[in-house]
Scaffold this motif. Structure first.
Motif, PDB file in Angstrom:
ATOM      1  N   ASP A 202      25.458  15.914  34.443  1.00 49.28           N
ATOM      2  CA  ASP A 202      25.784  15.634  35.845  1.00 49.28           C
ATOM      3  C   ASP A 202      26.431  14.259  35.996  1.00 49.28           C
ATOM      4  O   ASP A 202      26.143  13.515  36.926  1.00 49.28           O
ATOM      5  N   VAL A 203      27.369  13.945  35.080  1.00 52.51           N
ATOM      6  CA  VAL A 203      27.973  12.613  35.065  1.00 52.51           C
ATOM      7  C   VAL A 203      28.709  12.304  36.367  1.00 52.51           C
ATOM      8  O   VAL A 203      28.750  11.150  36.806  1.00 52.51           O
ATOM      9  N   GLU A 204      29.288  13.315  37.017  1.00 53.02           N
ATOM     10  CA  GLU A 204      30.009  13.049  38.266  1.00 53.02           C
ATOM     11  C   GLU A 204      29.058  12.579  39.359  1.00 53.02           C
ATOM     12  O   GLU A 204      29.401  11.704  40.158  1.00 53.02           O
ATOM     13  N   ARG A 205      27.848  13.147  39.399  1.00 55.55           N
ATOM     14  CA  ARG A 205      26.860  12.676  40.377  1.00 55.55           C
ATOM     15  C   ARG A 205      26.401  11.265  40.026  1.00 55.55           C
ATOM     16  O   ARG A 205      26.180  10.437  40.913  1.00 55.55           O
ATOM     17  N   LEU A 206      26.234  11.007  38.730  1.00 55.57           N
ATOM     18  CA  LEU A 206      25.869   9.656  38.297  1.00 55.57           C
ATOM     19  C   LEU A 206      26.914   8.654  38.772  1.00 55.57           C
ATOM     20  O   LEU A 206      26.583   7.601  39.333  1.00 55.57           O
ATOM     21  N   LEU A 207      28.191   8.963  38.555  1.00 61.44           N
ATOM     22  CA  LEU A 207      29.264   8.058  38.960  1.00 61.44           C
ATOM     23  C   LEU A 207      29.302   7.894  40.475  1.00 61.44           C
ATOM     24  O   LEU A 207      29.567   6.797  40.983  1.00 61.44           O
ATOM     25  N   ALA A 208      29.041   8.981  41.196  1.00 61.45           N
ATOM     26  CA  ALA A 208      29.021   8.895  42.658  1.00 61.45           C
ATOM     27  C   ALA A 208      27.906   7.966  43.128  1.00 61.45           C
ATOM     28  O   ALA A 208      28.089   7.179  44.068  1.00 61.45           O
ATOM     29  N   CYS A 209      26.742   8.054  42.475  1.00 60.37           N
ATOM     30  CA  CYS A 209      25.629   7.167  42.832  1.00 60.37           C
ATOM     31  C   CYS A 209      25.963   5.715  42.507  1.00 60.37           C
ATOM     32  O   CYS A 209      25.700   4.812  43.310  1.00 60.37           O
ATOM     33  N   GLU A 210      26.537   5.477  41.334  1.00 61.75           N
ATOM     34  CA  GLU A 210      26.913   4.120  40.960  1.00 61.75           C
ATOM     35  C   GLU A 210      27.958   3.558  41.920  1.00 61.75           C
ATOM     36  O   GLU A 210      27.881   2.394  42.335  1.00 61.75           O
ATOM     37  N   GLU A 211      28.936   4.377  42.258  1.00 60.54           N
ATOM     38  CA  GLU A 211      29.997   3.910  43.163  1.00 60.54           C
ATOM     39  C   GLU A 211      29.434   3.576  44.545  1.00 60.54           C
ATOM     40  O   GLU A 211      29.780   2.549  45.141  1.00 60.54           O
TER      41      GLU A 211
END
Length: 233
Positions: A202-211
């Motif tokens: 779920d790397v896209e969700r991880l990146l969304a959270c980081e962003e």
């Protein structure tokens, strides 16, 4: 961080404008190549011969049109005035460099001089106001206590380096004529992830959270890294 940088570029320059970019301490050229692929003219400066070799190898795999947009210079970022005229660039990047520089102010002043009026200075630094987070999250209580009042730390390579405070850099940027316009946190949730860890599904969700965290208080204030964007007056 790439998304943050693109946000600043898109908000400052017309879509499609080819920018003159200087990447000081470019490492293996990740950002330099990404910006060249976007159509910009990029000059990468790097002192480490191994990193220069890695960047050249990566560049050699690119199409000719992209290779023509990239110039590599093996040099110390503190002598940009020897290689380039003042005002030669629209965007200057200095990512992951200041932690290795004992006195960063002269370097930053030199980088600001490289910017054309209205040009963007992008810095990525270790956040001195959050140095206790990593040891604290690893239950290293002695290390956390020692980090609260320090700007020094040992990085993952085992090197003793330094961090920067947002307030100090804000004052420095104002003093060199490139006042802070925006700042973000980087690696808010992922700083304790081990090097070489598998990319999660779920790397896209991880990146969304980081962003999201990187632009939101109070989360961005405890990020491992700070991304500061100053603009030349």
């Amino acid at each position: 961080m790439a998304r943050q940088l693109d946000e600043q570029i898109v908000g400052r320059y017309p879509v499609g404008q080819r920018l003159r970019v200087l990447d000081v301490g470019m490492g293996q050229g990740t950002q330099a190549l990404r910006l060249a692929r976007a159509g910009h003219q990029v000059t990468g400066v790097e002192q480490d011969p191994n990193m220069i070799s890695a960047a050249r190898e990566a560049l050699s795999a690119e199409p000719e049109g992209i290779r023509e947009r990239v110039r590599l210079v093996q040099s110390d970022g503190r002598d940009t005035g020897v290689h380039f005229l003042p005002g030669s660039f629209d965007v200057v990047l200095c990512h992951g460099v200041l932690m290795y520089v004992e006195e960063p102010d002269p370097l930053l002043a030199g980088l600001a001089r490289m910017l054309a009026p209205g040009g963007l200075l992008s810095l990525l630094v270790r956040n001195a106001d959050a140095l206790a987070m990593r040891p604290g999250l690893h239950a290293d209580w002695a290390g956390a206590l020692g980090a609260f009042d320090s700007v020094s730390y040992t990085n993952r390579l085992g090197l003793d380096v330094r961090a920067d405070r947002l307030s100090t850099l804000t004052a420095t940027l104002a003093g060199i004529g490139a006042p802070l316009q925006a700042w973000y946190g980087v690696r808010v949730f992922t700083d304790t992830v081990e090097d070489g860890a598998e990319v999660p599904a779920d790397v896209e969700r991880l990146l969304a959270c980081e962003e999201r965290a990187g632009r939101t208080d109070p989360y961005r204030g405890v990020a491992a890294l700070l991304h500061l964007c100053g603009v030349r007056g």
